[in-house]
Design an enzyme around this catalytic site. Sequence first.
Site, PDB file in Angstrom:
ATOM      1  N   THR A 187      26.759  32.148  39.528  1.00 48.34           N
ATOM      2  CA  THR A 187      26.741  31.611  40.890  1.00 48.34           C
ATOM      3  C   THR A 187      27.646  30.371  40.908  1.00 48.34           C
ATOM      4  OG1 THR A 187      24.642  30.519  40.371  1.00 48.34           O
ATOM      5  CG2 THR A 187      24.537  32.561  41.635  1.00 48.34           C
ATOM      6  N   LYS A 216      22.990  32.582  32.939  1.00 50.38           N
ATOM      7  CA  LYS A 216      23.677  31.899  34.026  1.00 50.38           C
ATOM      8  C   LYS A 216      22.817  30.729  34.478  1.00 50.38           C
ATOM      9  CE  LYS A 216      23.027  31.936  37.948  1.00 50.38           C
ATOM     10  NZ  LYS A 216      22.245  31.037  38.891  1.00 50.38           N
ATOM     11  N   THR A 243      17.031  27.643  37.852  1.00 50.02           N
ATOM     12  CA  THR A 243      17.806  28.687  38.518  1.00 50.02           C
ATOM     13  C   THR A 243      18.673  29.245  37.434  1.00 50.02           C
ATOM     14  OG1 THR A 243      17.882  27.570  40.618  1.00 50.02           O
ATOM     15  CG2 THR A 243      19.431  29.302  40.308  1.00 50.02           C
ATOM     16  N   GLU A 264      26.217  21.374  36.748  1.00 55.05           N
ATOM     17  CA  GLU A 264      27.053  21.045  37.898  1.00 55.05           C
ATOM     18  C   GLU A 264      27.565  19.614  37.800  1.00 55.05           C
ATOM     19  OE1 GLU A 264      24.959  24.099  41.065  1.00 55.05           O
ATOM     20  OE2 GLU A 264      24.255  22.025  40.951  1.00 55.05           O
ATOM     21  N   ASN A 320      26.381  20.371  45.398  1.00 54.30           N
ATOM     22  CA  ASN A 320      25.131  20.734  46.050  1.00 54.30           C
ATOM     23  C   ASN A 320      25.140  20.441  47.549  1.00 54.30           C
ATOM     24  OD1 ASN A 320      22.948  21.756  44.058  1.00 54.30           O
ATOM     25  ND2 ASN A 320      24.097  20.210  42.943  1.00 54.30           N
ATOM     26  N   SER A 363      28.319  26.483  51.948  1.00 54.25           N
ATOM     27  CA  SER A 363      29.554  26.705  52.706  1.00 54.25           C
ATOM     28  C   SER A 363      30.526  27.602  51.972  1.00 54.25           C
ATOM     29  CB  SER A 363      30.217  25.399  53.056  1.00 54.25           C
ATOM     30  OG  SER A 363      30.061  24.413  52.133  1.00 54.25           O
TER      31      SER A 363
END
Length: 409
Positions: free
Chosen positions: A156, A182, A193, A280, A404, A409
Amino acid sequence: MPVNFPPIDPSELHPVSGVRWGVTEAGVRKAQRKDLSVMLLDDGASVAGVFTRNRFCAAPVQICREHLHNGQVIRALVINTGNANAGTGAQGLAHARQTCEALAALLHCQPQQVLPFSTGVIMEPLPVQRIVAGLPAALADAADSNWYRAAQGIMTTDTVPKAASARIQVGGKTVNITGISKGAGMIRPNMATMLGFLATDAAIDPALMQDLARELADGSFNRITIDGDTSTNDSFVLVATHQAGHAPVTAWTSSEAQTLKAALMQVARQLAHAIVRDGEGATKFLTIQVDGGASAAECRQVAYAIAHSPLVKTAMFASDPNLGRILAAVGYAGIEDLDQGLIELHLDDVHVATRGGRHPAYREEDGQRVMKQAEITVRIGLGRGPCSDTVWTCDLSHEYVSINADYRS
């Protein structure tokens, strides 16, 4: 870019006898993106799973638990990205069941023999018709050499595919272990996640599988944290196909059985570490080691307090040796009878604090030297007992906020 995570050579991912992967583009959320994968298992494979402890768990997690509890032989897994099918109520459960039914019909097995997995945006209806329409192409792509494609297909916000492999000898037979994972955000203990799929062609008594899956998760995926959020969709699945040809492992008492378990743990940890390295916006990989605890549980409690602290994580990002933040986190970790006069703090080789205060030889430039590294070990001594534990995390950067803020979007 990931922290000290070299590109994967697909040729180094060993095929696992009895496992095939197929990957396709179903347009779940975005066009021209690998977003639908199937993992096909030969009849007779043993499967166990560990799932999120978030009580608001996704529909596929609920269905996976139900199907595994039923005790039928699992023949396939189906994974979509782009949509988590979480916060979708009864409709989400119906869509997860519909996905299982569609794949089962193509494989001529029962829907209860299929495990569904989803990851992506929460509270949006699963585009189940796109997934069902994509299944034939995923099946047509199935091959035992597709581990790298599968690692790509479950991504993702990951910036790189995550996969690892090992090969050992058991009973004179070659045993292969390969896995993919992942995850990059909303990662914390009790899973995240994250999706993790680990398979071996070793013969392992099915009665051992669930406890083994839990032990592997506890030693790897349940020791990582990125931002302290526990997701709705975390899933770790362990598969043993029994095709390597050695005598079944019925207990962990022999040296060969212990070697097998250690190899499985090694691959699971590589997959977990890869998630942290690709956190991230991460620029640093942090090992938080707590020694001298009265129990391993309280060591983890302290480690997580440090690893979850935004002040500690932002200081690490900036290479700012404001190390009182670490001591403060130790203090609020919740150990009521903690003696601060016994606390020791090291950054790698630098002794920062002793007996609860600044070490006389500590210089701030030494702390900053360590904090500028891409990999840092924070070591805490509690002075309370013989136990230790370790957690892995990363820093918190401007990029984390940007990723985040723009996720939908």
